[in-house]
Write a protein that holds these residues in place. Sequence first.
Motif, PDB file in Angstrom:
ATOM      1  N   ASP A 123       0.816  -1.076   0.124  1.00  0.00           N
ATOM      2  CA  ASP A 123      -0.034  -0.080  -0.138  1.00  0.00           C
ATOM      3  C   ASP A 123       0.835   1.493  -0.065  1.00  0.00           C
ATOM      4  O   ASP A 123       0.323   2.325  -0.051  1.00  0.00           O
ATOM      5  N   HIS A 161     -10.619  -2.011  -2.675  1.00  0.00           N
ATOM      6  CA  HIS A 161      -9.231  -1.649  -2.509  1.00  0.00           C
ATOM      7  C   HIS A 161      -8.798  -0.873  -3.985  1.00  0.00           C
ATOM      8  O   HIS A 161      -9.244  -1.544  -5.076  1.00  0.00           O
ATOM      9  N   PRO A 162      -7.681   0.059  -4.029  1.00  0.00           N
ATOM     10  CA  PRO A 162      -7.372   0.494  -5.207  1.00  0.00           C
ATOM     11  C   PRO A 162      -6.948  -0.308  -6.182  1.00  0.00           C
ATOM     12  O   PRO A 162      -6.826  -0.072  -7.577  1.00  0.00           O
ATOM     13  N   ARG A 163      -6.470  -1.681  -5.790  1.00  0.00           N
ATOM     14  CA  ARG A 163      -5.723  -2.467  -6.791  1.00  0.00           C
ATOM     15  C   ARG A 163      -6.573  -3.516  -7.071  1.00  0.00           C
ATOM     16  O   ARG A 163      -6.152  -3.825  -8.351  1.00  0.00           O
ATOM     17  N   ARG A 175     -14.930  -3.295  -9.837  1.00  0.00           N
ATOM     18  CA  ARG A 175     -15.439  -2.636  -8.391  1.00  0.00           C
ATOM     19  C   ARG A 175     -16.864  -2.772  -8.126  1.00  0.00           C
ATOM     20  O   ARG A 175     -17.779  -2.714  -9.095  1.00  0.00           O
TER      21      ARG A 175
END
Length: 381
Positions: free
Chosen positions: A81, A314-316, A322
């Motif tokens: 992160d 999560h951004p990943r 999403r």
Amino acid sequence: METLVFIFSFSALGVLYAMNTTPEFQEPYVILEIGVAVLVIVFLFYYLITRGNPPKDFLFFVFAEFCFTCVIDLTSALEYDGIISGFMDFYQKTGEPYLGTAYAIMMCYWDGIAHFILYLMMISRITDRRAYRTLGLFWAGSLCANMSVFITGIVAGKYGSEIRPAFWLNFLFLLMPVLGAVTLFTRPKDRPLIGGYNAQHAQTMKLIWRPLDLILVVLLSLAMAFTILRGLVALDSPLEACSIYLSQYEPYLKDPVGYPKVMMLHLFFYGLPLLGAFLYGLLKPGCTWMPDWTTFFAGAMIQCQWAHIGGSLHPRTTAPFRIPNDAFWTVLGSNLLYAAIPVMVAMRVHSNPYFFLKIAPFPGQTGLPNSEEKDTKYKEK
């Protein structure tokens, strides 16, 4: 002792830093060899310092050893992160590259924080010769769910072709909670299994006069329906309801990393029967297995849902997988409630266990006055 374990566990940072700065330690098979050697050294350290007053429970060494690995997992999550750096670069490349997925990062946060706290609490109780069976079952459920989804997801997902030697270390972290669960399930319970008047009185009440149980029965029914829906989505069902749910609510279930699909299948084939069993246990008095299994499943569910919800946000996780903005609060609320239901059932069972006790007949039972008896009381642990 828990203080010593806590402090010593952070020596893992020194091991990671040394490996990250020494190219010779970064080869795939060397990583595996060092991993095994470090685990052996940590075990020997705790074995030697406790020789004078050895713990009565072999799980002490499991918990102490895993505290060390909790620090490694937390470090991995923080480095992926971008919060810290300089410890896990090598492991991301030649160790376990799938730890960089959103699901695995959230899993590592859970292990590095929640499991770490549980280990320290259980070590404290073992040292003080106090019972920790309930905590242990919660931990066993959590880590069994954690590692079974993680290992299967690696093999079945897009990282199945990138398995390195360090992957095999994960089987130790699956074997130990299974062994721990078997050990804890077979130990004597912390509370009595037989009740007298209070248990008899509780078990004569119909469901309509137990409003909390009635609510939990309804919630368990909803949880079962939700489990079936998501399980069918994971199985690529052509039903219109499944297609709508996948496209408009949780496209994350089809993330190619594989973890969401594997988790839904775990819940479908293992969680669904347990949810049905808990519903039966709230209807049928005298189910003495309810306290243990509700605790075990609560640990499994809350870990799975933490990683699932966190991974989907999560951004990943790439944008197509999403949660859609239009359904964000609906999906988030549904998943939070789904995680909370087994926890609420476990809390209800432990807070007032009379309905789940066996009733012992005793001479002159008929016509007894309505008063509490000593043999129906239990100690709060």
